[in-house]
Motif scaffolding. Sequence first.
Motif, PDB file in Angstrom:
ATOM      1  N   UNK A 120       0.774  -1.907  -0.101  1.00 48.34           N
ATOM      2  CA  UNK A 120       0.093   0.109   0.067  1.00 48.34           C
ATOM      3  C   UNK A 120       0.712   1.298  -0.151  1.00 48.34           C
ATOM      4  N   UNK A 121       1.999   0.888   0.838  1.00 51.45           N
ATOM      5  CA  UNK A 121       2.798   2.238   0.245  1.00 51.45           C
ATOM      6  C   UNK A 121       4.367   2.054  -0.279  1.00 51.45           C
ATOM      7  N   UNK A 122       3.897   1.647  -0.995  1.00 48.74           N
ATOM      8  CA  UNK A 122       4.732   1.719  -3.067  1.00 48.74           C
ATOM      9  C   UNK A 122       3.487   1.979  -3.368  1.00 48.74           C
ATOM     10  N   UNK A 123       2.246   1.788  -3.784  1.00 54.75           N
ATOM     11  CA  UNK A 123       1.174   2.732  -3.946  1.00 54.75           C
ATOM     12  C   UNK A 123       0.861   3.969  -4.159  1.00 54.75           C
ATOM     13  N   UNK A 124       1.019   4.391  -2.628  1.00 53.41           N
ATOM     14  CA  UNK A 124       0.972   5.868  -2.109  1.00 53.41           C
ATOM     15  C   UNK A 124       2.036   6.600  -2.532  1.00 53.41           C
ATOM     16  N   UNK A 125       3.383   5.994  -2.535  1.00 52.29           N
ATOM     17  CA  UNK A 125       4.285   6.700  -3.262  1.00 52.29           C
ATOM     18  C   UNK A 125       5.150   6.538  -4.210  1.00 52.29           C
ATOM     19  N   UNK A 126       4.635   5.492  -5.024  1.00 51.49           N
ATOM     20  CA  UNK A 126       4.758   4.981  -6.293  1.00 51.49           C
ATOM     21  C   UNK A 126       4.088   5.088  -7.509  1.00 51.49           C
ATOM     22  N   UNK A 127       2.817   4.285  -7.568  1.00 48.51           N
ATOM     23  CA  UNK A 127       1.945   4.043  -8.676  1.00 48.51           C
ATOM     24  C   UNK A 127       1.199   5.467  -8.777  1.00 48.51           C
ATOM     25  N   UNK A 128       0.466   5.712  -8.040  1.00 48.91           N
ATOM     26  CA  UNK A 128      -0.123   6.621  -7.984  1.00 48.91           C
ATOM     27  C   UNK A 128      -0.182   8.338  -8.279  1.00 48.91           C
ATOM     28  N   UNK A 129       1.382   8.862  -7.461  1.00 49.36           N
ATOM     29  CA  UNK A 129       1.973   9.694  -7.693  1.00 49.36           C
ATOM     30  C   UNK A 129       2.716   9.513 -10.055  1.00 49.36           C
ATOM     31  N   UNK A 130       3.056   8.450  -9.641  1.00 54.52           N
ATOM     32  CA  UNK A 130       2.993   8.427 -11.584  1.00 54.52           C
ATOM     33  C   UNK A 130       1.829   8.586 -12.214  1.00 54.52           C
ATOM     34  N   UNK A 131       0.935   8.089 -12.230  1.00 48.78           N
ATOM     35  CA  UNK A 131      -0.902   8.531 -12.640  1.00 48.78           C
ATOM     36  C   UNK A 131      -1.129   9.386 -12.663  1.00 48.78           C
ATOM     37  N   UNK A 132      -0.852  10.414 -11.797  1.00 48.34           N
ATOM     38  CA  UNK A 132      -1.033  11.371 -11.031  1.00 48.34           C
ATOM     39  C   UNK A 132      -0.739  12.331 -11.931  1.00 48.34           C
ATOM     40  N   UNK A 133       0.697  12.674 -11.879  1.00 50.82           N
ATOM     41  CA  UNK A 133       1.449  13.413 -12.315  1.00 50.82           C
ATOM     42  C   UNK A 133       1.491  13.411 -13.998  1.00 50.82           C
ATOM     43  N   UNK A 134       2.059  11.431 -14.581  1.00 51.35           N
ATOM     44  CA  UNK A 134       1.895  11.404 -15.897  1.00 51.35           C
ATOM     45  C   UNK A 134       0.173  11.494 -16.357  1.00 51.35           C
ATOM     46  N   UNK A 135      -0.969  11.669 -16.010  1.00 54.95           N
ATOM     47  CA  UNK A 135      -2.537  11.818 -16.190  1.00 54.95           C
ATOM     48  C   UNK A 135      -2.780  13.689 -16.843  1.00 54.95           C
ATOM     49  N   UNK A 136      -1.799  14.009 -15.406  1.00 50.21           N
ATOM     50  CA  UNK A 136      -1.877  15.824 -15.671  1.00 50.21           C
ATOM     51  C   UNK A 136      -1.294  16.278 -16.556  1.00 50.21           C
ATOM     52  N   UNK A 137      -0.027  15.743 -16.932  1.00 52.01           N
ATOM     53  CA  UNK A 137       0.937  15.487 -17.793  1.00 52.01           C
ATOM     54  C   UNK A 137       0.466  15.790 -19.012  1.00 52.01           C
ATOM     55  N   UNK A 138      -0.579  14.501 -19.357  1.00 53.67           N
ATOM     56  CA  UNK A 138      -1.306  14.202 -20.925  1.00 53.67           C
ATOM     57  C   UNK A 138      -2.371  15.123 -21.120  1.00 53.67           C
ATOM     58  N   UNK A 139      -2.761  15.455 -19.950  1.00 56.26           N
ATOM     59  CA  UNK A 139      -4.476  16.613 -20.047  1.00 56.26           C
ATOM     60  C   UNK A 139      -4.065  18.025 -20.271  1.00 56.26           C
ATOM     61  N   UNK A 140      -2.774  18.047 -20.098  1.00 55.95           N
ATOM     62  CA  UNK A 140      -2.395  19.311 -20.164  1.00 55.95           C
ATOM     63  C   UNK A 140      -1.048  19.369 -21.195  1.00 55.95           C
TER      64      UNK A 140
END
Length: 211
Positions: A120-140
């Motif tokens: 769960x920590x791995x998801x909070x610190x790695x997977x979710x930040x990667x998804x959110x950052x790349x998702x926002x970069x994708x969006x903009x």
Amino acid sequence: MERTKRTFIYPLFERFWHWSQAALIVVLGLTGFEIHGSYRLFGFGNAVSIHNTAAILLLILVAFTIFWHFTTGQWKQYVPTTKNLGAVIRYYAVGIFKHEPHPVRRTRYAKLNPLQKLVYLGFKLMIFPVLATTGLLYMFSNQLGVPISPVAFLHALGAFVLLSFFIVHLYIVLTTGRTPLTYLKPMITGWEELEEDESAAPTPAPEPSAD
Ligand code: HEM
């Protein structure tokens, strides 16, 4: 016979967060892989707008959830430990198939076993930040002028890891309890039958002295 006690383990916000996050991830997964080109379900245009809306809702939910973790001290549940980690991995690889008991007892002060803490920590610190950052970069991407291919690749990779986790998580929840509802019901009602153990309770803070 082991003594169990009905214990309140998941407060309302935690259950709300868990289920709304699950629903948003399902919607994001379904629409995301349509955008990726894996199948046709909503139609590409609809998939993009649903995905964008669900993504914003998830980001808002996560902001509230981070606040909740820090104000309630629940972040401490995720501090990783190697104590019993090997025993838990061995249990899921071998012991469970021999009907051995789980090596770690759950309490409301330690809701997660060492393997869950790590994952769960791995998801909070790695997977979710990667998804959110790349998702926002994708969006903009147009406004920011970022190259889309590596962003889309990393976003889809993160999505694939999250989806794999989702399937394993569901499988474990539904098949490793005494019945399929054993681990599911507490996340709905908040209450779980746990072996009695208050030994892990944090020591109460000393009363402030009068002088
Ligand atoms: C956390 C916030 C997220 C944001 C801001 C976000 C944003 C986006 C955006 C803007 C796109 C491109 C849409 C377009 O083509 O116009 C996209 C694609 C996609 N998203 Fe997300 N997303 C998020 C989370 C997720 C999650 C949790 C999943 C999976 C469960 C996911 C799976 C996908 C997939 C598979 C694609 C297609 C990637 C490709 O082009 O190959 N997204 N996302």
